[in-house]
Design a protein around this motif. Structure first.
Motif, PDB file in Angstrom:
ATOM      1  N   ILE A 199       0.838  -1.202   0.000  1.00 27.94           N
ATOM      2  CA  ILE A 199       0.000   0.000   0.000  1.00 27.94           C
ATOM      3  C   ILE A 199       0.876   1.255   0.000  1.00 27.94           C
ATOM      4  CG2 ILE A 199      -1.783   1.265   1.272  1.00 27.94           C
ATOM      5  CD1 ILE A 199      -2.758  -1.421   2.347  1.00 27.94           C
ATOM      6  N   TYR A 200       1.997   1.191   0.697  1.00 22.15           N
ATOM      7  CA  TYR A 200       2.918   2.330   0.746  1.00 22.15           C
ATOM      8  C   TYR A 200       3.458   2.659  -0.654  1.00 22.15           C
ATOM      9  CZ  TYR A 200       7.263   4.885   1.582  1.00 22.15           C
ATOM     10  OH  TYR A 200       8.282   5.811   1.542  1.00 22.15           O
ATOM     11  N   GLN A 201       3.762   1.626  -1.429  1.00 23.33           N
ATOM     12  CA  GLN A 201       4.334   1.825  -2.754  1.00 23.33           C
ATOM     13  C   GLN A 201       3.274   2.193  -3.798  1.00 23.33           C
ATOM     14  OE1 GLN A 201       7.477   1.895  -3.404  1.00 23.33           O
ATOM     15  NE2 GLN A 201       8.262   1.125  -1.438  1.00 23.33           N
ATOM     16  N   ALA A 202       2.006   1.899  -3.517  1.00 25.00           N
ATOM     17  CA  ALA A 202       0.952   2.094  -4.515  1.00 25.00           C
ATOM     18  C   ALA A 202       0.613   3.578  -4.695  1.00 25.00           C
ATOM     19  CB  ALA A 202      -0.296   1.330  -4.097  1.00 25.00           C
ATOM     20  N   HIS A 203      -0.040   3.857  -5.831  1.00 28.52           N
ATOM     21  CA  HIS A 203      -0.591   5.191  -6.065  1.00 28.52           C
ATOM     22  C   HIS A 203      -2.007   5.187  -5.492  1.00 28.52           C
ATOM     23  CE1 HIS A 203       2.698   6.606  -8.582  1.00 28.52           C
ATOM     24  NE2 HIS A 203       2.715   5.391  -9.131  1.00 28.52           N
ATOM     25  N   ASN A 204      -2.138   5.739  -4.319  1.00 27.26           N
ATOM     26  CA  ASN A 204      -3.400   5.619  -3.582  1.00 27.26           C
ATOM     27  C   ASN A 204      -4.441   6.619  -4.052  1.00 27.26           C
ATOM     28  OD1 ASN A 204      -1.146   5.341  -0.939  1.00 27.26           O
ATOM     29  ND2 ASN A 204      -2.230   3.602  -1.788  1.00 27.26           N
ATOM     30  N   LYS A 205      -5.634   6.114  -4.314  1.00 26.77           N
ATOM     31  CA  LYS A 205      -6.797   6.947  -4.553  1.00 26.77           C
ATOM     32  C   LYS A 205      -7.634   6.968  -3.281  1.00 26.77           C
ATOM     33  CE  LYS A 205      -6.996   5.912  -9.505  1.00 26.77           C
ATOM     34  NZ  LYS A 205      -7.838   5.371 -10.608  1.00 26.77           N
ATOM     35  N   PRO A 206      -8.472   7.989  -3.117  1.00 29.85           N
ATOM     36  CA  PRO A 206      -9.304   8.050  -1.897  1.00 29.85           C
ATOM     37  C   PRO A 206     -10.056   6.744  -1.673  1.00 29.85           C
ATOM     38  CG  PRO A 206      -9.486  10.080  -3.136  1.00 29.85           C
ATOM     39  CD  PRO A 206      -8.692   9.148  -4.006  1.00 29.85           C
ATOM     40  N   GLN A 207      -9.968   6.248  -0.461  1.00 26.79           N
ATOM     41  CA  GLN A 207     -10.589   4.975  -0.102  1.00 26.79           C
ATOM     42  C   GLN A 207     -11.447   5.159   1.143  1.00 26.79           C
ATOM     43  OE1 GLN A 207      -9.958   1.827  -1.530  1.00 26.79           O
ATOM     44  NE2 GLN A 207      -8.348   2.380  -2.987  1.00 26.79           N
ATOM     45  N   ARG A 208     -12.425   4.296   1.290  1.00 27.85           N
ATOM     46  CA  ARG A 208     -13.269   4.302   2.491  1.00 27.85           C
ATOM     47  C   ARG A 208     -12.920   3.111   3.368  1.00 27.85           C
ATOM     48  NH1 ARG A 208     -19.493   4.693   1.132  1.00 27.85           N
ATOM     49  NH2 ARG A 208     -19.488   4.643   3.414  1.00 27.85           N
ATOM     50  N   TYR A 209     -13.068   3.309   4.657  1.00 33.56           N
ATOM     51  CA  TYR A 209     -12.838   2.226   5.610  1.00 33.56           C
ATOM     52  C   TYR A 209     -14.009   1.256   5.558  1.00 33.56           C
ATOM     53  CZ  TYR A 209     -12.255  -0.094  10.144  1.00 33.56           C
ATOM     54  OH  TYR A 209     -12.117  -1.031  11.132  1.00 33.56           O
ATOM     55  N   LYS A 210     -13.719  -0.022   5.377  1.00 40.42           N
ATOM     56  CA  LYS A 210     -14.757  -1.041   5.244  1.00 40.42           C
ATOM     57  C   LYS A 210     -14.717  -2.068   6.371  1.00 40.42           C
ATOM     58  CE  LYS A 210     -14.515  -0.555   0.219  1.00 40.42           C
ATOM     59  NZ  LYS A 210     -14.226  -1.252  -1.075  1.00 40.42           N
ATOM     60  N   GLY A 211     -14.050  -1.721   7.449  1.00 46.12           N
ATOM     61  CA  GLY A 211     -14.020  -2.616   8.600  1.00 46.12           C
ATOM     62  C   GLY A 211     -12.880  -3.607   8.606  1.00 46.12           C
ATOM     63  N   THR A 212     -12.009  -3.555   7.601  1.00 47.24           N
ATOM     64  CA  THR A 212     -10.869  -4.468   7.558  1.00 47.24           C
ATOM     65  C   THR A 212      -9.569  -3.695   7.765  1.00 47.24           C
ATOM     66  OG1 THR A 212     -10.563  -4.206   5.166  1.00 47.24           O
ATOM     67  CG2 THR A 212     -12.105  -5.927   5.910  1.00 47.24           C
ATOM     68  N   ILE A 213      -8.530  -4.416   8.158  1.00 44.84           N
ATOM     69  CA  ILE A 213      -7.230  -3.782   8.352  1.00 44.84           C
ATOM     70  C   ILE A 213      -6.699  -3.227   7.037  1.00 44.84           C
ATOM     71  CG2 ILE A 213      -4.813  -4.249   8.908  1.00 44.84           C
ATOM     72  CD1 ILE A 213      -5.831  -6.177  11.072  1.00 44.84           C
TER      73      ILE A 213
END
Length: 342
Positions: free
Chosen positions: A33-47
């Motif tokens: 996840i650190y290396q990825a190009h992150n788009k806005p995400q929502r928390y879905k109850g998982t780590i």
């Protein structure tokens, strides 16, 4: 040893430096996840979704040190076995807040060691380790659980040796005694409450009235500090004022200063101010009652009405049924309870 994502996976070190050490699933997830190009995400109850959400708020181009600090905190806490912190979003949010000051660390994160099994004590120890080179008020640690970056910055500044008077964006002009009392604030106070408590003590308030002022709505009243400073000074001169009565007076004062910017505490007496506040509150009750007048039919229940003699004193018991909202407001006001709707 149980890990965060899989009970049968062995614990691994936080960073992939030694080719002889096989990274576990949590470490790989953080790195991915650190290396990825992150788009806005929502928390879905998982780590995983929690990590995607927090990393997506951290730019890879601007302030990259924040993203790097967050990664380092996650990996090192995992290596130390602080799994409760890493499972709960409210604790991971603290790590995210800490990362905002990743360019102000006073020690290397990887040198921190877990000394307790309690998650909140682990976080307190970690915050102190990362930012406090000098003695810092314990109550101020809680600012990392909130949303005010300014108060977090105050902790960082004090931890590096700044004085209270030098703190960025201080809302209140503090004397030396007030600044000293601010640093001595007991654990459990918010920053605004700590400021009002210190201010009150600086004006000579005893412990009881200082705590009453701190826990009153004065800790939420800013924007006209010249006036509210005089209010703190006014109450600090008194031995004791019940919190509920102080709250009523503060509501009245808030209304008064909005209606008249020249309103002043000069020459005010507490008893007279309480009477004025009581009259204002009664007018407000009556106004609300007039706007929302409601009447209802009698229940037809026979009223209680009898007398007894107790110790040669006649005691008269009587019940009166309330049949409209005005009577309900008046009864609620006179009896000082919350039966009447607000």
């Amino acid at each position: 040893m149980e890990t965060l994502l899989q009970a049968t996976v062995q614990e691994a070190v936080p960073q992939i430096k030694n080719s002889q050490i096989r990274p576990d699933k949590y470490t790989l997830l953080v790195e991915e996840i650190y290396q990825a190009h992150n788009k806005p995400q929502r928390y879905k109850g998982t780590i995983a979704s929690m990590l995607w959400m927090f990393f997506s708020k951290m730019s890879k181009k601007r302030n990259s040190w924040k993203r790097g600090t967050f990664r380092m905190l996650l990996l090192h806490l995992h290596s130390e076995g602080c799994y409760t912190i890493l499972r709960k979003i409210e604790y991971v949010e603290v790590l995210s807040n800490m990362s905002s000051f990743g360019n102000r660390l006073v020690r290397d994160i990887n040198d921190w060691k877990k000394e307790t099994h309690e998650a909140e004590k682990q976080l307190q120890s970690l915050i102190e380790f990362c930012f406090a080179k000098y003695s810092t008020p314990e109550f101020l640690v809680s600012s990392f659980y909130g949303g005010s970056k300014k108060y977090m910055l105050w902790y960082v500044q004090l931890g590096k040796g700044s004085s209270v008077k030098e703190l960025s964006g201080m809302e209140i002009e503090l004397t030396s005694r007030m600044a000293h009392e601010f640093k001595r604030t007991p654990k459990g106070y918010s920053v605004p409450q700590a400021l009002r408590r210190a201010q009150a003590i600086g004006y000579g308030a005893n412990k009881v009235i200082a705590e009453t002022i701190a826990w009153s709505s004065l800790s939420r009243m800013y924007g006209n500090e010249v006036f509210w400073n005089t209010v703190v000074h006014f109450f600090a001169k008194h031995e004791q004022v019940p919190l509920d009565k102080m709250g009523e007076v503060l509501d009245y004062l808030s209304f008064s200063i909005r209606e008249n910017q020249m309103y002043s505490m000069k020459g005010r007496a507490l008893n007279a101010l309480i009477r004025q506040s009581d009259q204002w509150h009664r007018r407000m009750y009556m106004q609300r009652n007039a706007e929302n007048y409601v009447a209802w039919k009698s229940s037809k229940i026979k009223s209680l009405n009898y007398k007894i003699t107790r110790n040669d004193v006649v005691v008269h018991y009587k019940t009166v049924e309330l049949l409209n909202s005005q009577e309900l407001y008046e009864e609620g006001y006179d009896m000082c309870h919350c039966v009447a709707p607000m």
